[in-house]
Design a protein around this motif. Structure first.
Motif, PDB file in Angstrom:
ATOM      1  N   ASP A 178       0.831  -1.208   0.000  1.00 39.90           N
ATOM      2  CA  ASP A 178       0.000   0.000   0.000  1.00 39.90           C
ATOM      3  C   ASP A 178       0.864   1.256   0.000  1.00 39.90           C
ATOM      4  N   PRO A 179       1.704   1.464  -1.017  1.00 44.12           N
ATOM      5  CA  PRO A 179       2.624   2.612  -1.013  1.00 44.12           C
ATOM      6  C   PRO A 179       1.929   3.968  -1.055  1.00 44.12           C
ATOM      7  N   LEU A 180       0.784   4.064  -1.738  1.00 43.30           N
ATOM      8  CA  LEU A 180       0.138   5.374  -1.852  1.00 43.30           C
ATOM      9  C   LEU A 180      -0.437   5.861  -0.525  1.00 43.30           C
ATOM     10  N   PRO A 181      -1.195   5.051   0.220  1.00 48.89           N
ATOM     11  CA  PRO A 181      -1.639   5.533   1.537  1.00 48.89           C
ATOM     12  C   PRO A 181      -0.476   5.878   2.462  1.00 48.89           C
ATOM     13  N   GLN A 182       0.599   5.084   2.399  1.00 46.84           N
ATOM     14  CA  GLN A 182       1.731   5.368   3.281  1.00 46.84           C
ATOM     15  C   GLN A 182       2.447   6.643   2.867  1.00 46.84           C
ATOM     16  N   ALA A 183       2.527   6.895   1.555  1.00 50.24           N
ATOM     17  CA  ALA A 183       3.129   8.146   1.077  1.00 50.24           C
ATOM     18  C   ALA A 183       2.285   9.342   1.498  1.00 50.24           C
ATOM     19  N   MET A 184       0.970   9.208   1.389  1.00 48.38           N
ATOM     20  CA  MET A 184       0.089  10.305   1.787  1.00 48.38           C
ATOM     21  C   MET A 184       0.150  10.522   3.298  1.00 48.38           C
ATOM     22  N   LYS A 185       0.290   9.442   4.052  1.00 47.75           N
ATOM     23  CA  LYS A 185       0.358   9.565   5.508  1.00 47.75           C
ATOM     24  C   LYS A 185       1.541  10.433   5.923  1.00 47.75           C
ATOM     25  N   ALA A 186       2.642  10.351   5.163  1.00 45.33           N
ATOM     26  CA  ALA A 186       3.821  11.152   5.485  1.00 45.33           C
ATOM     27  C   ALA A 186       3.555  12.648   5.316  1.00 45.33           C
ATOM     28  N   ILE A 187       2.551  13.000   4.516  1.00 50.27           N
ATOM     29  CA  ILE A 187       2.245  14.412   4.256  1.00 50.27           C
ATOM     30  C   ILE A 187       1.124  14.922   5.146  1.00 50.27           C
ATOM     31  N   VAL A 188       0.028  14.143   5.257  1.00 45.71           N
ATOM     32  CA  VAL A 188      -1.171  14.653   5.931  1.00 45.71           C
ATOM     33  C   VAL A 188      -1.382  14.079   7.321  1.00 45.71           C
ATOM     34  N   GLY A 189      -0.603  13.030   7.692  1.00 42.47           N
ATOM     35  CA  GLY A 189      -0.766  12.427   9.005  1.00 42.47           C
ATOM     36  C   GLY A 189      -1.736  11.267   8.997  1.00 42.47           C
ATOM     37  N   ALA A 190      -1.633  10.438  10.024  1.00 45.76           N
ATOM     38  CA  ALA A 190      -2.423   9.209  10.078  1.00 45.76           C
ATOM     39  C   ALA A 190      -3.903   9.449  10.319  1.00 45.76           C
ATOM     40  N   ASP A 191      -4.270  10.608  10.891  1.00 38.58           N
ATOM     41  CA  ASP A 191      -5.668  10.871  11.222  1.00 38.58           C
ATOM     42  C   ASP A 191      -6.377  11.755  10.210  1.00 38.58           C
ATOM     43  N   SER A 192      -5.731  12.078   9.128  1.00 35.98           N
ATOM     44  CA  SER A 192      -6.319  12.985   8.142  1.00 35.98           C
ATOM     45  C   SER A 192      -7.464  12.324   7.381  1.00 35.98           C
ATOM     46  N   GLY A 193      -8.482  13.111   7.098  1.00 33.89           N
ATOM     47  CA  GLY A 193      -9.579  12.626   6.271  1.00 33.89           C
ATOM     48  C   GLY A 193      -9.128  12.303   4.856  1.00 33.89           C
ATOM     49  N   TRP A 194      -8.091  12.995   4.384  1.00 32.55           N
ATOM     50  CA  TRP A 194      -7.556  12.687   3.048  1.00 32.55           C
ATOM     51  C   TRP A 194      -7.032  11.253   2.994  1.00 32.55           C
ATOM     52  N   LEU A 195      -6.354  10.832   4.074  1.00 31.88           N
ATOM     53  CA  LEU A 195      -5.807   9.482   4.097  1.00 31.88           C
ATOM     54  C   LEU A 195      -6.916   8.441   4.074  1.00 31.88           C
ATOM     55  N   HIS A 196      -7.953   8.664   4.885  1.00 30.78           N
ATOM     56  CA  HIS A 196      -9.063   7.712   4.908  1.00 30.78           C
ATOM     57  C   HIS A 196      -9.767   7.682   3.552  1.00 30.78           C
ATOM     58  N   MET A 197      -9.861   8.841   2.906  1.00 35.98           N
ATOM     59  CA  MET A 197     -10.468   8.878   1.588  1.00 35.98           C
ATOM     60  C   MET A 197      -9.651   8.058   0.595  1.00 35.98           C
ATOM     61  N   LEU A 198      -8.304   8.188   0.681  1.00 34.97           N
ATOM     62  CA  LEU A 198      -7.456   7.453  -0.254  1.00 34.97           C
ATOM     63  C   LEU A 198      -7.586   5.953  -0.043  1.00 34.97           C
ATOM     64  N   VAL A 199      -7.653   5.531   1.196  1.00 33.66           N
ATOM     65  CA  VAL A 199      -7.786   4.100   1.466  1.00 33.66           C
ATOM     66  C   VAL A 199      -9.070   3.555   0.861  1.00 33.66           C
ATOM     67  N   TRP A 200     -10.171   4.294   1.072  1.00 34.99           N
ATOM     68  CA  TRP A 200     -11.452   3.802   0.568  1.00 34.99           C
ATOM     69  C   TRP A 200     -11.565   3.948  -0.944  1.00 34.99           C
ATOM     70  N   LEU A 201     -11.246   5.145  -1.450  1.00 38.62           N
ATOM     71  CA  LEU A 201     -11.368   5.318  -2.891  1.00 38.62           C
ATOM     72  C   LEU A 201     -10.244   4.610  -3.639  1.00 38.62           C
ATOM     73  N   GLY A 202      -9.093   4.435  -2.974  1.00 34.31           N
ATOM     74  CA  GLY A 202      -8.008   3.699  -3.593  1.00 34.31           C
ATOM     75  C   GLY A 202      -8.393   2.274  -3.925  1.00 34.31           C
ATOM     76  N   LEU A 203      -9.367   1.768  -3.221  1.00 34.57           N
ATOM     77  CA  LEU A 203      -9.865   0.432  -3.529  1.00 34.57           C
ATOM     78  C   LEU A 203     -10.465   0.360  -4.929  1.00 34.57           C
ATOM     79  N   PHE A 204     -10.939   1.502  -5.447  1.00 30.53           N
ATOM     80  CA  PHE A 204     -11.531   1.473  -6.787  1.00 30.53           C
ATOM     81  C   PHE A 204     -10.523   1.005  -7.824  1.00 30.53           C
ATOM     82  N   GLY A 205      -9.271   1.473  -7.722  1.00 34.44           N
ATOM     83  CA  GLY A 205      -8.261   1.055  -8.682  1.00 34.44           C
ATOM     84  C   GLY A 205      -7.987  -0.430  -8.598  1.00 34.44           C
ATOM     85  N   LEU A 206      -7.882  -0.942  -7.385  1.00 32.46           N
ATOM     86  CA  LEU A 206      -7.632  -2.366  -7.208  1.00 32.46           C
ATOM     87  C   LEU A 206      -8.818  -3.193  -7.687  1.00 32.46           C
TER      88      LEU A 206
END
Length: 466
Positions: free
Chosen positions: A274-302
Motif C-alpha cells: 500500500d505505497p500510496l496511503p503510506q506516502a500520503m500519511k507522510a504528508i497529511v498524518g495518520a488521522d487525516s480525512g484525506w488518508l481515509h479517503m485514499l484508502v477507501w477510494l483507492g480500492l476502486f483502482g484495485l
C-alpha cells in the motif's frame, strides 16, 4: 452478414457456444485501463528495492516503450481475428495447435495469477482501516463478490468496470494533488540508483531485476483482446480503446511514481502493498480525512483491475475449453446470463489457492505478492513474444487477411517489441530461476494433459440448462 453468422465466424466452429456482443468503445477503454490501473496503486514500488527511484525510472521508460510498440502491433491481430481466445487464437492460426497451446497457457497463467496479487493488495488496503481483519480472508471475500458480478452478465460487468475505472483515475489525480505540497525532487533522487553511481555498470543488475515490477505498471492491457468477441464493432472500437488506454496508463504511471517517491523516504515504500496511503500519511498524518479517503477510494483502482482480469481469465479459459485444450465442460455458457460461469469459478479456485500458497511454498525470500507478480509476468512475456511472432508469420502466410488496423512502422515496431520482450524474459529467468522452473512445470504439465487427451471424441459444449 447476419448477427448469428458473425458469431459463428468469430467462434470459429459452427454450433460452438457464442458470447453476447454488447460492448462499445468507451466500455472497452474502461476495460483496457481498468485491467491495468491497480498497477499504479501497488506492486511497482518493489522495483525501488533493487533499482532505486532513478534506476527504476529508466527501467519503467524502457518497459513503457516496449508496451507502446506491442499494443500498436497487437491491435492488428485483435482486429483481424476478434475471438475470445485472443493470443491463443492468433498463435493457433499462425503456428498450429502447439503454438496455440503455448500462447493460451501463458496467457492463462498471466491472468489467473494476477488476481490473487491484487486481492492481497485489496486486503492490505482494508487492513489499514480495520487492523483486526485478516488480509487473506478479505482477498477471498473479494473473489466471491466479483466472480458473482462477472457471472451476472458482461454488460453489467463492463458498465461497473467503466464506473470504477473513472473513479480510480480521479483518485490517482487526487493523490498527486494532495501530496504535491510536500513533494521534493531532492527526496526522489536521493539514493536514486540504489546506492550505486549514476549510470554505472554496478547499477545495471538492479535495473534488470526490477523489470517484473515495471511490467506490472502495464500488465494485462492486452486482455481487451479477450473481450473482442463481445464487442459490437471490434474492428473500429478496439484500436481506439487500446491506444487511448496505453496513453492514459503511461501518464498515470509517471505521475504516481514521481509524486510517491518525492514525499519523503521512498525506501519505506519499496516492500509494501500500500505505497500510496503510506506516502500520503507522510504528508497529511495518520488521522487525516484525506488518508481515509485514499484508502477507501483507492480500492476502486484495485477493484477495477481485479474485476476486469476475472473477466479476462474467464474468457481465456472459455476459449481454450471450447477448442478442446481444457475440459470442454468449462466452455459451458449460463442459460440466463450468457456468461462462461464455470470458467469464472475455475480461475477463482486457482487464485484462492495461490493466496494461501505461502503456507507451503516460498521462493527467493521475496514476499508472496512479489512471487505471484513474477509468475504472472512470466506468462505475459511469453505471450508477448509468441504473439509478435504470430504477427510476422501471418503477414507472410496470410497476406490477404483483412486487417482493419495495420501495425505502424512494420517490421521495426513489432520487431522492437519482441526483442525487448526477449530481453525481459532472459533477465527474469536469471533473477527468478526457481519461479521460472515452476512456470515451466505448469506449462509442461498442461501440454502433457493435452497430448493425453488427443484422440478422444470431441463433443461440442452446449448452453447449460439449469
Amino acid at each position: 452478414m447476419s448477427q448469428q453468422e458473425n458469431r459463428m465466424n468469430i467462434a470459429g466452429t459452427p454450433g460452438a457456444p457464442a458470447l453476447r456482443q454488447t460492448l462499445g468503445t468507451v466500455q472497452l477503454w474502461g476495460i483496457a485501463v481498468g485491467l491495468v490501473i491497480s498497477g499504479e496503486y501497488f506492486g511497482w514500488s518493489y522495483g525501488w528495492a533493487s533499482a532505486g527511484t532513478l534506476g527504476f525510472a529508466v527501467t519503467a521508460i524502457f518497459i513503457a516503450l516496449m508496451y507502446t510498440c506491442f499494443i500498436f502491433s497487437f491491435t492488428e491481430l485483435t482486429t483481424a481475428i476478434p475471438q475470445a481466445g485472443g493470443p491463443f487464437a492468433y498463435s493457433r492460426r499462425a503456428f498450429g495447435a502447439t503454438g496455440g497451446y503455448l500462447a493460451g497457457a501463458a496467457t492463462l497463467i498471466e491472468f489467473v495469477f494476477a488476481p490473487p496479487a491484487i486481492a492481497l493488495a485489496i486486503g492490505s488496503y482494508l487492513n489499514v482501516q480495520f487492523p483486526e481483519l485478516n488480509p487473506k480472508w478479505i482477498a477471498v471475500g473479494a473473489y466471491l463478490v466479483f466472480m458473482t458480478l462477472n457471472i451476472a452478465g458482461v454488460q453489467l460487468a463492463a458498465t461497473f468496470e467503466l464506473l470504477i475505472t473513472v473513479l480510480a483515475i480521479g483518485e490517482l489525480l487526487v493523490f498527486m494533488g494532495v501530496v504535491s505540497p510536500g513533494f521534493s525532487m531532492a527526496n526522489f533522487v536521493r539514493g536514486g540508483w540504489a546506492g550505486q553511481d549514476a549510470f554505472s555498470t554496478a547499477a545495471i543488475p538492479g535495473m534488470l531485476a526490477a523489470i517484473p515490477f515495471a511490467i506490472w505498471f502495464f500488465l494485462a492491457i492486452e486482455g481487451v483482446a479477450m473481450a473482442a468477441e463481445e464487442a459490437k464493432n471490434p474492428r473500429r472500437s478496439i484500436p481506439i480503446a487500446y491506444i487511448a488506454g496505453i496513453l492514459t496508463l503511461v501518464v498515470l504511471a509517471i505521475g504516481v511514481m514521481v509524486f510517491a517517491g518525492g514525499v519523503g523516504d521512498w525506501t519505506k515504500l519499496s516492500n509494501i502493498n500500500d505505497p500510496l496511503p503510506q506516502a500520503m500519511k507522510a504528508i497529511v498524518g495518520a488521522d487525516s480525512g484525506w488518508l481515509h479517503m485514499l484508502v477507501w477510494l483507492g480500492l476502486f483502482g484495485l477493484v477495477a483491475s481485479f474485476h476486469a482480469i476475472i473477466l479476462g481469465y474467464s474468457r481465456q479459459i472459455f476459449a481454450l475449453a471450447r477448442e478442446g485444450f481444457l475440459p470442454r465442460r468449462l466452455a459451458t455458457i449460463h442459460p440466463r446470463f450468457r456468461t462462461p460461469h464455470l470458467a469464472v469459478l475455475a480461475g477463482g479456485v486457482v487464485g484462492i489457492a495461490a493466496i494461501f500458497s505461502d503456507q507451503w511454498v516460498s521462493f527467493g525470500g521475496q514476499t508472496l505478492t512479489a512471487n505471484i507478480v513474477t509468475m504472472s509476468v512470466f506468462g505475459a512475456i511469453t505471450m508477448y513474444i509468441v504473439s509478435m511472432l504470430s504477427l510476422f508469420k501471418l503477414r507472410r502466410s496470410e497476406p490477404d487477411l483483412v486487417r482493419p488496423w495495420r501495425a505502424p512502422g512494420y517490421p521495426w515496431v513489432p520487431g522492437f517489441a519482441v526483442m525487448a520482450a526477449l530481453v525481459c524474459l532472459v533477465t527474469m529467468v536469471y533473477y527468478n530461476f526457481l519461479i521460472f522452473c515452476v512456470y515451466l512445470g505448469l506449462l509442461a504439465a498442461g501440454y502433457a494433459m493435452l497430448l493425453l487427451s488427443r484422440g478422444k471424441p470431441a463433443a461440442t459444449p452446449a448452453v447449460e440448462t439449469i
